[in-house]
Design an enzyme around this catalytic site. Structure first.
Site, short mmCIF file in Angstrom:
data_model
loop_
_atom_site.label_atom_id
_atom_site.label_comp_id
_atom_site.label_asym_id
_atom_site.label_seq_id
_atom_site.Cartn_x
_atom_site.Cartn_y
_atom_site.Cartn_z
N GLU A 37 0.84 -1.20 0.00
CA GLU A 37 0.00 0.00 0.00
C GLU A 37 0.88 1.25 0.00
OE1 GLU A 37 -3.60 2.37 0.38
OE2 GLU A 37 -3.01 0.46 -0.49
N ASP A 39 3.91 1.50 -1.19
CA ASP A 39 4.51 1.60 -2.52
C ASP A 39 3.53 2.19 -3.53
OD1 ASP A 39 6.96 0.58 -1.72
OD2 ASP A 39 6.41 -1.49 -2.17
N LEU A 85 16.85 1.66 -2.91
CA LEU A 85 16.90 1.13 -4.27
C LEU A 85 15.57 1.32 -4.97
CD1 LEU A 85 18.72 -2.28 -3.65
CD2 LEU A 85 19.74 -0.07 -4.24
N LYS A 126 16.90 -9.94 -0.62
CA LYS A 126 16.67 -8.66 0.05
C LYS A 126 16.09 -8.95 1.43
CE LYS A 126 14.43 -4.18 -0.49
NZ LYS A 126 13.80 -4.17 0.85
N ARG A 147 20.29 4.03 8.87
CA ARG A 147 20.22 4.81 7.64
C ARG A 147 19.52 6.14 7.88
NH1 ARG A 147 17.41 2.16 2.50
NH2 ARG A 147 15.56 2.44 3.78
N GLU A 184 22.44 -5.21 6.60
CA GLU A 184 21.09 -5.31 7.14
C GLU A 184 21.16 -6.09 8.45
OE1 GLU A 184 16.89 -4.44 5.90
OE2 GLU A 184 18.86 -3.90 5.09
N CYS A 448 -19.04 -26.08 20.86
CA CYS A 448 -20.35 -26.72 20.69
C CYS A 448 -20.39 -27.94 21.60
CB CYS A 448 -20.55 -27.12 19.24
SG CYS A 448 -21.88 -28.31 18.98
#
EC number: 6.5.1.2
Length: 788
Positions: A37, A39, A85, A126, A147, A184, A448
């Protein structure tokens, strides 16, 4: 094309919405929408600004990377910006990227299969974590930073130093005097699951996903908290470097690996875009098997000189792209909530969704697990919800976008009657039973009460009973079971053994041969192993492995059915929760009737007879006292009581003066013991446990008699460190079955110490005292020699 005024309004809306999402994602660590969403919003803004360049401003999200650093940390200015990226979502996006690279390098254009001049690309997954910068000076780690917005990040030096696979000093030689490593930091799947289990156990809020957990862990002001989290680094590049580096990206990564920095094990060189596409497909196929979360693969032009030639554009390098996998999270509308009935009668809410593509599959249903989950999510019918699908996992609702809730949204209510049979629905409070603490609420479940009179429960019970790992009745698939139940031919598993040729041949899809085959398969299942039969019964929380353990340990269905929870917990990996489920199942009148009918109709599980020797040796008097959870009586106190009195009856009968004679037993402990056994129900419970241990041949007096003449009788052994081929409990049981006593500490009386990886002070003391020490392979060899 929208007018400039209309475009300006939409651009302002998009910037405001994206900035709000960035704040929640980067600053609060609470993402409000799925990546897909975000993006879409970003790409819409990017397209509008391309159509109306006069509306582009320096503050636009398209002109920077991410959000601002947290004010609580120091600021770090990146000398070489940490850019994000560009993304490829479709195969054509990847082909377009390759075309732009060729054009930028003035190479001949290739066709759809990458023919033409070949560009070499590095390929790697990634990872879904937090991008960091690690600065090394003269081989020493001096700074770590996030970052941030790409230009300025947060100083998290103290935290990155706690990540175990980040070297504090570079290995080998040849590294530049100043080297900035980019990578990362992520949380492996197994570590994430363990962390969330600990969060729930301590009453904390679980993390939504490993990425959030990694980001939240790195942004802790207290580095001790970060150190307790299972974080790892994967290096993917270099920023600043004062010195020579290899002339290819893969060469640089291999150099980093040589200097002690972890890189991706999936790193590969692709010659041309066709090999990039093959790599993307291969990683996608193994995505769920990887030990970490990924959301795509990254392709980079491998030659550093070509990277320099291609250069950068405003937000991203021209020589790299992230090829994203289909989104595993999407947003859609919750149209309704229906309720299903499971094998045990549990009423489970199922979300009916407006169909949406998630991870390449159309999703229209999702699990809500239970009503506690509905309450936790705060979900209402009509809400816009976040849906996730991963691998073979049933799609699930992760959250609600509350600001999009319509005014006519409706609450979710459990039906008062079973939606299948109309029987009453009862709410049962779930209880967590844990040694040494009071039982606490663990939520609730709705059931039940119709049992096998409810067709939904009956069908699921029969399907489980006949399954391959249970009674293994070939030819009885789900559709056939449904026919048998719908026609009233089967009302319990026992009715399968009364089916006639005339009844079966009338079923849809059956002829003479298939009828004979099915009846033969049913008849052939009359003598299952005890483990298969126990598993087939469908006891809650008893899977295939637990059923095998029960059969092996206790040897007969009668013994399993009569075993008290306090006796069942002597079996390895059977906790109080499972023990109570087993006991409750066999106490139930209806279940006993079904088992009796099965036996009347010729179903006889193949029993092994006696209790297995390994388990017969598990019980001791100190252990029984410890398991009674008497306040202030710890394991050492129980040991001293057993040594002083020798029997349970003597301990129950001991008066105050007798108890005060026990070495190092405090007044508080003595009073607590006396108060405990003064209550008749407590003394009765202890006597019942002892009586059953004696009946089953598991009593310590039986053990002492049996130990006479055993090969390790009179010996004391100690286990320390980790055993890789068996659990410590199993090793202890096997030694005790051979007559040995297994102690918790090393002394001059110790016969032998078994030392696995991680052995510490006990191994040191054994060496000091000259006690024989065996490693695990020697231990296994010794057991084999002794017939264990």
């Amino acid at each position: 094309m929208p007018s400039a005024q209309t475009a300006a309004e939409r651009i302002a809306e998009l910037r405001s919405e994206i900035d709000a999402h960035n704040y929640r994602y980067y600053v609060l660590d609470e993402p409000s929408v799925p990546d897909a969403e975000y993006d879409r919003l970003f790409n819409e803004l990017k397209a509008l600004e391309a159509e109306h360049p006069e509306l582009v401003t320096p503050e636009s999200p398209t002109q920077r990377v991410g959000g601002a650093a947290l004010a609580a940390f120091g600021q770090v200015r990146h000398e070489v910006p940490m850019l994000s990226l560009g993304n490829a979502f479709e195969e054509q996006d990847l082909l377009d990227f390759d075309r732009r690279v060729r054009e930028g390098l003035d190479l001949p254009a290739g066709d759809l299969f990458g023919d033409g001049a070949v560009v070499e690309y590095s390929c790697e997954p990634k990872l879904d974590g937090l991008a960091v910068s690690l600065l090394y000076e003269n081989g020493h780690l001096v700074r770590g930073a996030t970052r941030g917005d790409g230009s300025t990040g947060e100083d998290i030096s103290a935290n990155v130093r706690t990540v175990r696979n980040i070297p504090l000093k570079l290995h080998g030689s040849g590294w530049p005097a100043v080297l900035e490593v980019r990578g990362e930091i992520y949380m492996p799947k197994a570590g994430f699951e363990a962390l969330n289990a600990r969060q729930l156990e301590s009453g904390g809020k679980p993390f939504a996903n490993p990425r959030n957990a990694a980001a939240g862990s790195l942004r802790q002001l207290d580095s001790k908290i970060t150190a307790s989290r299972p974080l790892e680094l994967c290096a993917y590049g270099v920023g600043r470097s004062d010195g020579e580096l290899p002339d290819t990206h893969i060469g640089i990564l291999q150099a980093l690996k040589g200097w002690g920095l972890p890189i991706s094990r999936e790193l590969k060189l692709a010659k041309g875009v066709a090999e990039c596409r093959a790599y993307y497909d291969a990683i996608g196929a193994k995505r769920d098997a990887l030990p970490y979360e990924i959301d795509g693969v990254v392709f980079k032009v491998n030659a550093v000189e070509q990277q320099r030639e291609l250069g950068f554009r405003a937000r991203e390098p021209r020589w790299a792209i992230a090829h994203k996998f289909p989104a595993r999270e999407e947003i859609t509308e919750l149209l309704d909530v229906e309720f299903q009935v499971g094998r045990t009668g549990a009423i489970t809410p199922v979300a009916r969704l407006k169909p949406v593509q998630v991870a390449g599959v159309t999703v229209s249903n999702a699990t809500l697990h239970n009503m506690d989950e509905v309450a936790r999510l705060g979900v209402m019918i009509g809400d816009t919800v976040i849906v996730r699908r991963a691998g073979d996992v049933i799609p699930q609702i992760l959250g609600v976008i509350a600001e999009r809730r319509p005014t006519d949204a409706r609450a979710v209510h459990v039906p008062e009657q079973c939606p299948v049979c109309g029987s009453a629905v009862e709410r049962t409070q779930l209880i967590k039973r844990s040694k040494g603490r009071e039982s606490v609420s663990e939520g609730s479940i709705y059931r039940c009460v119709g049992r096998l009179a409810c067709q939904a429960q009956l069908k699921q019970a029969i399907i489980h009973f006949v399954s391959r790992r249970a009674m293994d009745i070939d030819g009885l698939g789900d559709k056939i079971v449904e026919q048998l139940v719908d026609k009233g031919l089967v009302r319990s598993p026992a009715d399968l053994y009364c089916l006639t040729h005339e009844q079966v041949i009338e079923l849809e899809g059956f002829a003479e041969i298939s009828t004979r085959n099915l009846l033969h398969a049913i008849d052939a299942s009359r003598k299952p192993s005890l483990a298969r039969f126990v598993y087939a019964l469908g006891i809650p929380d008893v899977g295939e492995e637990t059923a095998k353990l029960l059969a092996r340990a206790l040897g007969s269905l009668d013994r399993i059915g009569r075993a008290l929870p306090d006796v069942l917990v002597y079996l390895p990996d059977v906790g109080l929760e499972v023990a109570h489920e087993i006991h409750s199942f066999f106490e139930d009148e209806h279940n006993r009737t079904v088992i009796a009918l099965l036996r009347e109709r010729g179903v006889e599980p193949q029993e092994q007879g006696d209790v297995h020797p390994e388990f017969a040796a598990c019980a001791t008097l100190p252990d029984l006292l410890d398991r009674l959870n008497i306040p202030h009586i710890a394991r050492t106190g129980a040991q001293r009581l057993a040594e002083r009195f020798g029997s349970l009856e003597a301990i129950i009968a001991a008066d105050w003066l007798d108890l005060r004679q026990v070495e190092r037993l405090t007044e508080k402990a003595a009073r607590s013991l006396r108060d405990y056994f003064d209550k008749p129900e407590n003394a009765e419970r202890a006597r019942l446990i002892e009586a059953q241990l004696r009946e089953f041949g598991m009593h310590w007096e039986s053990e002492r008699k049996a130990a006479e003449g055993l090969p390790l009788a009179g010996q004391t052994w100690v286990l320390t460190g980790t055993l890789e081929t068996m659990s410590r409990d199993e090793g202890k049981a096997r030694l005790e079955a051979l007559g040995a006593k297994v102690a918790g500490s090393v002394s001059a009386k110790t016969t032998c110490v078994v030392a696995g990886p991680g052995a510490g002070s006990k191994l040191t003391k054994a060496n000091e005292l000259g006690v024989t020490v065996l490693d695990e392979s020697q231990f296994i060899e010794r057991l084999a020699q002794l017939g264990s």
